[in-house]
Design a protein around this motif. Structure first.
Motif, short mmCIF file in Angstrom:
data_model
loop_
_atom_site.label_atom_id
_atom_site.label_comp_id
_atom_site.label_asym_id
_atom_site.label_seq_id
_atom_site.Cartn_x
_atom_site.Cartn_y
_atom_site.Cartn_z
N LEU A 278 -0.71 21.79 9.53
CA LEU A 278 -0.85 20.63 8.66
C LEU A 278 -1.76 19.62 9.34
CD1 LEU A 278 2.88 20.11 7.57
CD2 LEU A 278 1.05 21.07 6.19
N GLU A 279 -2.39 18.81 8.51
CA GLU A 279 -3.24 17.75 9.06
C GLU A 279 -2.91 16.46 8.32
OE1 GLU A 279 -7.96 16.55 9.64
OE2 GLU A 279 -7.38 18.52 8.87
N ALA A 280 -2.42 15.46 9.05
CA ALA A 280 -2.01 14.20 8.44
C ALA A 280 -3.21 13.40 7.97
CB ALA A 280 -1.18 13.38 9.42
N ALA A 281 -3.11 12.83 6.77
CA ALA A 281 -4.18 11.97 6.26
C ALA A 281 -4.05 10.56 6.81
CB ALA A 281 -4.14 11.93 4.73
N LEU B 37 -6.00 3.90 0.13
CA LEU B 37 -4.67 3.40 0.47
C LEU B 37 -4.31 3.76 1.91
CD1 LEU B 37 -2.69 4.15 -2.82
CD2 LEU B 37 -4.04 2.14 -2.21
N TYR B 38 -4.66 4.98 2.33
CA TYR B 38 -4.44 5.37 3.72
C TYR B 38 -5.24 4.45 4.65
CZ TYR B 38 -2.46 9.69 1.82
OH TYR B 38 -1.69 10.61 1.15
N MET C 12 0.83 -1.21 0.00
CA MET C 12 0.00 0.00 0.00
C MET C 12 0.86 1.26 0.00
SD MET C 12 -3.16 -0.94 -0.10
CE MET C 12 -2.89 -2.53 -0.90
N ALA C 13 1.94 1.24 0.78
CA ALA C 13 2.80 2.42 0.88
C ALA C 13 3.49 2.72 -0.45
CB ALA C 13 3.83 2.22 1.99
N VAL C 14 3.99 1.69 -1.12
CA VAL C 14 4.65 1.88 -2.41
C VAL C 14 3.65 2.44 -3.42
CG1 VAL C 14 5.70 0.69 -4.37
CG2 VAL C 14 6.42 0.12 -2.05
N ARG D 215 3.38 17.42 0.39
CA ARG D 215 2.14 17.86 1.00
C ARG D 215 0.98 16.94 0.59
NH1 ARG D 215 0.59 22.61 3.34
NH2 ARG D 215 2.60 23.52 2.79
N ASP D 216 0.94 16.57 -0.68
CA ASP D 216 -0.10 15.67 -1.16
C ASP D 216 -0.02 14.32 -0.46
OD1 ASP D 216 -1.05 17.57 -2.91
OD2 ASP D 216 -0.01 16.76 -4.67
N LEU D 217 1.19 13.83 -0.29
CA LEU D 217 1.38 12.53 0.35
C LEU D 217 0.91 12.54 1.79
CD1 LEU D 217 2.56 9.66 -0.04
CD2 LEU D 217 4.75 10.55 0.80
N LEU D 218 1.16 13.62 2.47
CA LEU D 218 0.76 13.73 3.87
C LEU D 218 -0.73 13.93 4.01
CD1 LEU D 218 1.59 14.02 6.90
CD2 LEU D 218 1.79 16.48 6.46
N GLN D 219 -1.32 14.72 3.14
CA GLN D 219 -2.70 15.15 3.32
C GLN D 219 -3.69 14.49 2.37
OE1 GLN D 219 -1.82 19.51 2.94
NE2 GLN D 219 -2.60 19.60 5.03
N CYS D 220 -3.24 13.60 1.50
CA CYS D 220 -4.12 12.97 0.52
C CYS D 220 -4.84 14.04 -0.31
CB CYS D 220 -5.16 12.06 1.18
SG CYS D 220 -6.12 11.06 0.03
#
Length: 350
Positions: free
Chosen positions: A196-199, A145-146, A101-103, A131-136
């Motif tokens: 920031l807000e983590a997804a 995936l998250y 999932m991470a890949v 930023r996209d990776l962190l926040q979806c």
């Protein structure tokens, strides 16, 4: 033990070539439904200036009737991975499922970040990628995936629920749980101080783990066909009526027709139960498509964006045939691309 359970207990892997026929059918059908769902939903976004209120109501109602698709994937996952006869050490959870999932998340977040950069929507690839990776925030459909990363991380703990009480006292598992809780409930929330807000999240207060256990239970104690059909018709009908009447209002419909809605849960359980009764063999073609469903899920949205947003092809101009045709093209093309990519050893995560 049912034939489904017996097959699962034989050691058939979720990613192995020889798969349980019912689960192959469910995954392929659910995957096609997801492609149709995304085709419908994204048409409202890309052609928001031209769609009529009536078209909005029809599309949202149709989308509501497809909300069972993702839950069915989760129920298959629960039926397979919550079975304690299947070895599931932490090394396998982290090295196989979470890694996959991470890949996929990193690669497809980067792909959409680059697409948006060349489309003039972004001005810095690296900053926006992180930023996209962190926040979806690259493409919303990657939320799945998250979710799966969180569910897989919790899977060893979920499996304790299905074990005997004398197998649940493990210091290693307790330490694992403590580390997860600290990282996800204490460390990541600190990002709020940086605006920031983590997804990323651990799904302990959302509905999705319930779908895992529903799938596990139905695979062992399936309800009667009559009850399943009634549940599907009543819940699906009620959800469709609600959406058809409230689609044009300011009411937030997520609680009524979203994944956490009792109506969606009932509809999903009903259709999953019915599909467990499929007795047709999974032939070579279906098995091949089944092995590519994850790739189809990831790739089809590239086609959806290119065709609707970049090429401006409007499915509303062709009526229902426009949506049906696009869905079939997206599905087949995504399958073909996935099939080819999977021939590359380094891309086996698809």
């Amino acid at each position: 033990m049912s034939s489904i359970n017996a097959a699962a207990s034989s050691g058939t892997s979720i990613n192995a070539p020889a798969r349980i026929p019912q689960y192959s059918w469910i995954r392929v059908i659910a995957c096609f439904a997801i492609v149709l769902l995304h085709t419908l939903d994204n048409s409202l976004s890309y052609f928001s200036d031209t769609v009529t209120p009536g078209q909005v109501t029809i599309v949202r109602t149709a989308s509501t009737l497809l909300m069972w698709a993702v839950p069915c994937f989760l129920m298959v996952t629960g039926a397979l991975l919550l079975d304690n006869s299947r070895p599931m050490p932490l090394s396998k959870v982290l090295g196989k499922y979470v890694k996959r999932m991470a890949v996929a998340l990193v690669i497809f977040t980067f792909i959409f970040t680059v697409i948006k950069y060349f489309a003039g929507e972004r001005d810095d690839i690296i900053v926006n990628f992180l930023r996209d990776l962190l926040q979806c925030s690259s493409m919303s459909y990657l939320w799945y995936l998250y979710l799966m990363i969180g569910l897989y991380l919790m899977m060893p703990l979920y499996r304790l629920v299905t074990k005997a009480a004398d197998e649940s006292g493990s210091d290693r598992i307790i330490k694992y749980l403590v580390i997860l809780l600290i990282v996800f409930t204490s460390v990541l929330p600190l990002l709020e101080y940086a605006d920031l807000e983590a997804a990323f999240y651990i799904p302990t207060d959302v509905i999705y783990p319930a779908y895992l256990f529903i799938g596990y239970l139905l695979s062992r104690h399936n309800m009667s066909a009559g009850k399943a059909a009634a549940l599907l018709v009543v819940c699906g009908g009620a959800a469709a009526v609600l959406m058809a009447n409230l689609a044009g209002t300011d009411i937030d419909m997520d609680g009524l027709t979203g994944y956490a809605s009792p109506l969606t849960i009932g509809m999903s359980a009903g259709i999953f139960s019915l599909m467990l009764r499929i007795r047709a063999a999974a032939g070579e073609i279906l098995s091949s498509v089944d092995r590519c469903t994850f790739g189809i899920y990831l790739i089809h949205m590239i086609g959806v964006r290119l065709v609707m947003k970049d090429f401006g092809i409007d499915p509303y101009a062709f009526g229902p045939f426009g949506f049906a045709g696009m869905t079939i093209v997206f599905f087949i093309a995504s399958y073909g691309i996935t099939w080819c990519i999977k021939k590359i050893p380094a891309m086996d995560f698809l």
